[in-house]
Design a protein around this motif. Structure first.
Motif, PDB file in Angstrom:
ATOM      1  N   VAL A  31      -6.706 -34.854  -6.264  1.00 15.98           N
ATOM      2  CA  VAL A  31      -6.390 -33.441  -6.090  1.00 15.98           C
ATOM      3  C   VAL A  31      -5.358 -33.278  -4.976  1.00 15.98           C
ATOM      4  O   VAL A  31      -5.332 -34.015  -4.008  1.00 15.98           O
ATOM      5  CB  VAL A  31      -7.664 -32.646  -5.755  1.00 15.98           C
ATOM      6  CG1 VAL A  31      -8.212 -33.003  -4.401  1.00 15.98           C
ATOM      7  CG2 VAL A  31      -7.401 -31.158  -5.828  1.00 15.98           C
ATOM      8  N   ARG A  37      -2.087 -26.677  -2.435  1.00 15.08           N
ATOM      9  CA  ARG A  37      -2.935 -25.604  -2.943  1.00 15.08           C
ATOM     10  C   ARG A  37      -2.449 -24.252  -2.441  1.00 15.08           C
ATOM     11  O   ARG A  37      -2.491 -23.254  -3.149  1.00 15.08           O
ATOM     12  CB  ARG A  37      -4.393 -25.857  -2.547  1.00 15.08           C
ATOM     13  CG  ARG A  37      -4.996 -27.095  -3.209  1.00 15.08           C
ATOM     14  CD  ARG A  37      -6.503 -27.115  -3.045  1.00 15.08           C
ATOM     15  NE  ARG A  37      -6.910 -26.972  -1.659  1.00 15.08           N
ATOM     16  CZ  ARG A  37      -7.028 -27.987  -0.803  1.00 15.08           C
ATOM     17  NH1 ARG A  37      -6.740 -29.217  -1.201  1.00 15.08           N
ATOM     18  NH2 ARG A  37      -7.439 -27.782   0.423  1.00 15.08           N
ATOM     19  N   THR A 328     -12.143 -17.805  -5.804  1.00 19.48           N
ATOM     20  CA  THR A 328     -11.111 -18.056  -6.802  1.00 19.48           C
ATOM     21  C   THR A 328     -11.610 -17.770  -8.212  1.00 19.48           C
ATOM     22  O   THR A 328     -10.871 -17.251  -9.047  1.00 19.48           O
ATOM     23  CB  THR A 328     -10.611 -19.501  -6.674  1.00 19.48           C
ATOM     24  OG1 THR A 328     -10.031 -19.672  -5.389  1.00 19.48           O
ATOM     25  CG2 THR A 328      -9.571 -19.806  -7.727  1.00 19.48           C
ATOM     26  N   THR A 371      -7.553 -23.829  -6.631  1.00 23.94           N
ATOM     27  CA  THR A 371      -6.958 -24.376  -7.847  1.00 23.94           C
ATOM     28  C   THR A 371      -6.211 -23.270  -8.558  1.00 23.94           C
ATOM     29  O   THR A 371      -6.661 -22.724  -9.542  1.00 23.94           O
ATOM     30  CB  THR A 371      -8.037 -24.958  -8.764  1.00 23.94           C
ATOM     31  OG1 THR A 371      -9.052 -23.961  -8.965  1.00 23.94           O
ATOM     32  CG2 THR A 371      -8.664 -26.184  -8.155  1.00 23.94           C
ATOM     33  N   SER A 372      -5.010 -22.925  -8.049  1.00 19.65           N
ATOM     34  CA  SER A 372      -4.279 -21.788  -8.574  1.00 19.65           C
ATOM     35  C   SER A 372      -2.837 -22.149  -8.843  1.00 19.65           C
ATOM     36  O   SER A 372      -2.330 -23.168  -8.434  1.00 19.65           O
ATOM     37  CB  SER A 372      -4.353 -20.609  -7.610  1.00 19.65           C
ATOM     38  OG  SER A 372      -5.673 -20.197  -7.435  1.00 19.65           O
ATOM     39  N   GLN A 389      -7.982 -32.157 -10.537  1.00 21.44           N
ATOM     40  CA  GLN A 389      -8.978 -31.899  -9.509  1.00 21.44           C
ATOM     41  C   GLN A 389     -10.136 -32.868  -9.657  1.00 21.44           C
ATOM     42  O   GLN A 389     -10.560 -33.193 -10.745  1.00 21.44           O
ATOM     43  CB  GLN A 389      -9.484 -30.463  -9.635  1.00 21.44           C
ATOM     44  CG  GLN A 389     -10.439 -30.086  -8.532  1.00 21.44           C
ATOM     45  CD  GLN A 389     -10.804 -28.623  -8.614  1.00 21.44           C
ATOM     46  OE1 GLN A 389     -10.341 -27.924  -9.490  1.00 21.44           O
ATOM     47  NE2 GLN A 389     -11.635 -28.174  -7.711  1.00 21.44           N
ATOM     48  N   VAL A 443     -11.737 -30.632 -13.818  1.00 16.98           N
ATOM     49  CA  VAL A 443     -12.214 -29.253 -13.875  1.00 16.98           C
ATOM     50  C   VAL A 443     -13.184 -29.070 -15.032  1.00 16.98           C
ATOM     51  O   VAL A 443     -12.943 -29.552 -16.142  1.00 16.98           O
ATOM     52  CB  VAL A 443     -11.013 -28.299 -14.028  1.00 16.98           C
ATOM     53  CG1 VAL A 443     -11.470 -26.858 -14.176  1.00 16.98           C
ATOM     54  CG2 VAL A 443     -10.068 -28.449 -12.842  1.00 16.98           C
ATOM     55  N   GLY A 449      -8.694 -23.716 -13.350  1.00 13.78           N
ATOM     56  CA  GLY A 449      -7.931 -24.945 -13.273  1.00 13.78           C
ATOM     57  C   GLY A 449      -7.717 -25.561 -14.642  1.00 13.78           C
ATOM     58  O   GLY A 449      -8.202 -25.061 -15.662  1.00 13.78           O
ATOM     59  N   TYR A 509      -0.460 -31.057 -15.032  1.00 12.98           N
ATOM     60  CA  TYR A 509      -1.751 -30.935 -14.368  1.00 12.98           C
ATOM     61  C   TYR A 509      -1.676 -30.121 -13.078  1.00 12.98           C
ATOM     62  O   TYR A 509      -2.549 -30.212 -12.229  1.00 12.98           O
ATOM     63  CB  TYR A 509      -2.325 -32.324 -14.068  1.00 12.98           C
ATOM     64  CG  TYR A 509      -2.697 -33.086 -15.305  1.00 12.98           C
ATOM     65  CD1 TYR A 509      -3.372 -32.472 -16.349  1.00 12.98           C
ATOM     66  CD2 TYR A 509      -2.370 -34.432 -15.433  1.00 12.98           C
ATOM     67  CE1 TYR A 509      -3.711 -33.182 -17.491  1.00 12.98           C
ATOM     68  CE2 TYR A 509      -2.713 -35.141 -16.575  1.00 12.98           C
ATOM     69  CZ  TYR A 509      -3.384 -34.507 -17.593  1.00 12.98           C
ATOM     70  OH  TYR A 509      -3.725 -35.205 -18.722  1.00 12.98           O
ATOM     71  N   PRO A 511      -2.165 -27.150 -10.484  1.00  9.48           N
ATOM     72  CA  PRO A 511      -3.209 -26.134 -10.366  1.00  9.48           C
ATOM     73  C   PRO A 511      -2.756 -24.816 -10.994  1.00  9.48           C
ATOM     74  O   PRO A 511      -1.584 -24.469 -10.949  1.00  9.48           O
ATOM     75  CB  PRO A 511      -3.382 -25.987  -8.848  1.00  9.48           C
ATOM     76  CG  PRO A 511      -2.905 -27.278  -8.284  1.00  9.48           C
ATOM     77  CD  PRO A 511      -1.785 -27.714  -9.180  1.00  9.48           C
TER      78      PRO A 511
END
Length: 544
Positions: A31, A37, A328, A371-372, A389, A443, A449, A509, A511
């Motif tokens: 991650v 992040r 989140t 995770t955005s 992640q 995820v 995610g 991949y 986020p």
């Protein structure tokens, strides 16, 4: 019903192409770090709410307020996006900045409808300008930040027995002063003090700390509004005018966040003090009364952000990270301008130092609340390429597991098996050619995610379970049943064929701010020299 399945005879050539474990799916990476992040969440907010430099409150009539412009400026710094920063600042200057340099509060339908400044917006904007000047090597921005900060000090502070305090606006100069605890920002004071050398910023930091401590002595939670008299007397209030019942609501929740990011241990201790007055239930109401009781059944990302900050201020890091995850998830399931802004800002303030504070969770390598959307550019000093992640280091918001997948358009109806990562760094493929797997260290499908689903395209004897995956089209649906009885549904948005040797991990991949799927199998030509296909097919699907 399957759409145009090939016959077994058509697949005879493919039948001899054994898909090895390492070749069937894409490589997984650790991650991304806190900086990446931060970039991701900030970029997601900017791409959603900024229209040619104007931060639009899309769920509040499409207006714009100075607070939103300031959030946009801070998040443009966090995203390392100089062009977006300039657009937001230029729009702010052209439409909101007054002759005294302060910012008019509200703009709607082409003009200012409330020209009173709000000190939280001016403070955040001044902080952002100074930080942008440093980040982008721009003395012009740094100077504008110092000038805006000086105008704020001149017109929106007052000296009391508790010390210098931040007034909500120039209208609050009479004692007892209307006071909004959540406007105080120790980290912003420090940034502006360093930039300007004006000792009033240090006075403001001391006075804000004293006022906040006195308010918490009067009531265990900060309320949206309070009063502070010149003699140092404090009282909670229901509104800026004193009417109504005091609440720990959408304003007040910012208080622990702003104090938790401070570099002064005394400020962080105040944030930790607030944690003791908050409910400990997993489901947290969006607003509480002054005693900590819920006044609504609604949930909001900002409430979880605030509790995470309070817990982090009290060195309860594990519980804080769990609330970051809830923050989140709530931002994703119930997106709002304000919730998404504080999802992004809290991610930066609690886990990254890009906004000039001392994040209490900076040593957390995998804070679940971040995770955005978006990804840092390759080679950017702000972070490496995004990867999958890994819940080994990220607290799971749910203990559920995916159990079954259905893709009606291509006739897939299969139980799901767990997949791990091999020693070579690639996700292992199912041992059964007709089994579908999900990457267990990634995820959970349905959580925020990019969850990964993988299976074989063929086998030594004929087509395998994902043989018809290339026939999916945008709009086709994917359903994943989970062990807790829920079903996560997704809508296909696109298909992409990529070379395995140059697999674009960072983009595929990266986020994302919402639950998504990456469904992967082999594709392209068969290479007899390696015994593998040369490409991967990646299907992207979003929650829907």
């Amino acid at each position: 019903m399957m759409r145009g399945r090939k016959t077994l005879a058509t697949a005879v050539v493919a039948a001899v192409c054994v898909v090895t474990l390492s070749a069937c799916t894409a490589p997984a990476q650790q991650v991304s770090d806190a900086r990446e992040r931060t970039v991701a969440t900030a970029s997601a907010f900017l791409s959603t709410y900024v229209d040619d430099g104007r931060v639009v409150r899309t769920d509040q009539g499409g207006d714009t307020v100075s607070e939103g412009q300031a959030y946009g400026l801070l998040l443009a710094v966090a995203a390392d996006d100089e062009e977006q920063f300039d657009r937001i600042w230029d729009w702010t200057v052209d439409n909101l900045q007054r002759d005294d340099l302060l910012l008019s509060w509200q703009w709607k339908d082409g003009s200012v409808v409330d020209d009173q400044p709000a000190s939280d917006a001016d403070l955040d904007a001044a902080r952002a300008l100074v930080l942008a000047g440093d980040e982008f090597g721009r003395d012009d921005l740094r100077e504008r930040g110092v000038e805006l900060g000086t105008a704020l000090l001149d017109r929106m502070t007052a000296t009391t027995a508790l010390g210098r305090i931040l007034l909500p606006g120039p209208w609050a100069t009479s004692t007892p002063h209307a006071y909004n605890p959540s406007y105080a920002s120790p980290a912003a004071y420090a940034v502006l003090s360093d930039a300007s050398g004006d000792t009033r910023w240090d006075e403001l930091a001391e006075g804000s700390r004293a006022a906040t401590a006195a308010l918490l002595d009067a009531n265990p939670l900060p309320t949206n509004w309070a009063t502070v008299a010149d003699d140092g007397t404090v009282a909670i209030a229901g509104s800026a005018g004193g009417g109504g019942e005091p609440r720990y609501g959408y304003d007040a929740v910012r208080t622990p966040i702003r104090f938790a990011e401070s570099c002064d241990p005394a400020d962080r201790a105040l944030a930790g003090r607030m944690a003791d007055a908050l409910p400990t239930d997993e489901v947290l109401p969006a607003e509480l009364d002054s005693g900590g009781g819920g006044v609504t059944g609604d949930r909001h990302a900002s409430a979880y952000a605030a509790r995470a900050a309070a817990l982090a201020g009290g060195d309860r890091d594990e519980a804080a990270r769990a609330d970051l995850s809830r923050m989140t998830e709530t931002s994703s399931s119930t997106p709002t301008y304000y919730g998404d802004a504080w999802n992004a800002l809290t991610t930066a303030m609690l886990s990254d130092d890009v906004l000039g504070g001392c994040p209490p969770l900076s040593d957390d390598g995998a804070a679940a609340g971040a995770t955005s959307g978006g990804a840092a550019a390759a080679g950017d000093a702000r972070g490496a390429a995004a990867g999958l992640q890994d819940p080994v280091s990220a607290p799971a918001a749910s203990s559920a597991t995916p159990t079954h997948i259905s893709i009606p358009a291509i006739g897939v109806d299969s139980d799901l098996v767990g997949l791990d990562r091999g020693a070579d760094g690639w996700i292992e493929a199912p041992t059964d050619y007709n089994a579908v797997g999900w990457y267990e260290k990634g995820v959970l499908p349905g959580a925020v995610g990019p969850a990964v689903i993988a299976a074989h395209v063929d086998s030594p004897t004929g087509p395998a379970v994902f043989f018809d995956l290339p026939r999916l089209e945008a709009g086709d649906r994917v359903s994943i049943s989970r062990s807790d009885g829920t079903t996560a549904t997704f809508v296909v948005t696109g298909l992409q064929t990529v070379e395995k040797d140059t697999f674009p991990t960072a983009s595929i991949y990266a986020p994302v701010p919402t639950p998504e799927l990456r469904i992967v199998t082999c594709a392209g030509a068969w290479d007899p020299a390696t015994g593998h296909y040369v490409d991967n097919l990646v299907v992207t699907a979003v929650a829907g």
